[in-house]
Motif scaffolding. Structure first.
Motif, PDB file in Angstrom:
ATOM      1  N   ARG A  21     127.097  34.770 127.947  1.00  0.00           N
ATOM      2  CA  ARG A  21     126.787  33.380 128.040  1.00  0.00           C
ATOM      3  C   ARG A  21     127.509  32.527 126.919  1.00  0.00           C
ATOM      4  N   ASN A  90     120.577  27.241 127.310  1.00  0.00           N
ATOM      5  CA  ASN A  90     120.135  28.800 126.908  1.00  0.00           C
ATOM      6  C   ASN A  90     118.820  28.324 126.050  1.00  0.00           C
ATOM      7  N   ASP A 114     121.449  26.606 135.920  1.00  0.00           N
ATOM      8  CA  ASP A 114     122.060  27.502 135.417  1.00  0.00           C
ATOM      9  C   ASP A 114     121.267  28.151 133.970  1.00  0.00           C
ATOM     10  N   LEU A 116     119.379  29.958 131.426  1.00  0.00           N
ATOM     11  CA  LEU A 116     118.818  31.314 130.707  1.00  0.00           C
ATOM     12  C   LEU A 116     117.865  31.079 129.683  1.00  0.00           C
ATOM     13  N   LYS A 130     114.943  38.882 134.826  1.00  0.00           N
ATOM     14  CA  LYS A 130     116.022  39.185 135.255  1.00  0.00           C
ATOM     15  C   LYS A 130     116.472  40.437 134.536  1.00  0.00           C
ATOM     16  N   TYR A 143     115.153  35.344 131.788  1.00  0.00           N
ATOM     17  CA  TYR A 143     114.666  34.640 132.833  1.00  0.00           C
ATOM     18  C   TYR A 143     115.841  33.743 133.232  1.00  0.00           C
ATOM     19  N   GLU A 144     116.380  33.827 134.542  1.00  0.00           N
ATOM     20  CA  GLU A 144     117.229  32.812 135.015  1.00  0.00           C
ATOM     21  C   GLU A 144     116.423  31.535 135.765  1.00  0.00           C
ATOM     22  N   SER A 146     117.135  29.537 137.991  1.00  0.00           N
ATOM     23  CA  SER A 146     117.309  29.335 139.242  1.00  0.00           C
ATOM     24  C   SER A 146     116.392  30.313 140.135  1.00  0.00           C
ATOM     25  N   SER A 147     116.392  31.577 139.430  1.00  0.00           N
ATOM     26  CA  SER A 147     115.604  32.599 140.190  1.00  0.00           C
ATOM     27  C   SER A 147     114.248  32.319 139.952  1.00  0.00           C
TER      28      SER A 147
END
Length: 161
Positions: A21, A90, A114, A116, A130, A143-144, A146-147
């Motif tokens: 990252r 981040n 995007d 994290l 994630k 954890y993302e 987006s997910s």
């Protein structure tokens, strides 16, 4: 939230989850700055948010004596609840379990797609991880955003019996 410093193992676990990252990092509840110092040393542009003025002064002094420029690491005495985090891709947090759900709502509203998010010791309820590194008191969760957003929009269907 009482001050409880990150252990060496916990800081290493956070750094493992940040591998690959880049960009801006917000450390929520930065304490004495150890996660900020670790992340800034590998190129992140870090802001440590801390409400305890003694810890902010201590972290700033440590940064000064280590020769870390403010372009790499800065510590602010600011209430994270009143701070817009939209410019960070981040985020690290080591906060009490009782605030994780409300913090999750704030992060979902403000963070870019995007982003994290890494939490130390206490996971976000209802967020799909994630990955995770470590165990017990040193466990960290990634954890993302987006997910997480996708999961919360389309929760897995449970079978009816």
């Amino acid at each position: 939230v009482p001050y409880l410093p990150s252990s060496k193992d916990q800081a290493q676990n956070v750094m493992k989850l940040l591998e690959g990252r880049r960009g801006r990092l917000a450390d929520l509840g930065a304490g004495d700055g150890r996660l900020v110092f670790a992340a800034s040393s590998v190129g992140f542009q870090c802001t440590g948010f801390e409400i305890n003025s003694v810890l902010v002064a201590y972290a700033r002094t440590k940064a000064y004596w280590r020769g870390i420029p403010s372009s790499q690491a800065v510590f602010v005495k600011k209430d994270l609840w009143k701070t817009d985090l939209c410019s960070y891709n981040n985020v690290t947090a080591f906060l009490a379990p009782g605030v994780m759900e409300v913090l999750g709502e704030k992060l979902l509203k403000e963070l870019p797609q995007d982003a994290l998010v890494i939490s130390c010791r206490f996971p976000f309820p209802n967020w799909p991880q994630k990955s995770t590194v470590g165990s017990g008191l040193d466990q960290t969760f990634a954890y993302e955003i987006s997910s997480v957003r996708s999961h919360l929009r389309n929760p897995p269907k449970t079978e009816m019996k």
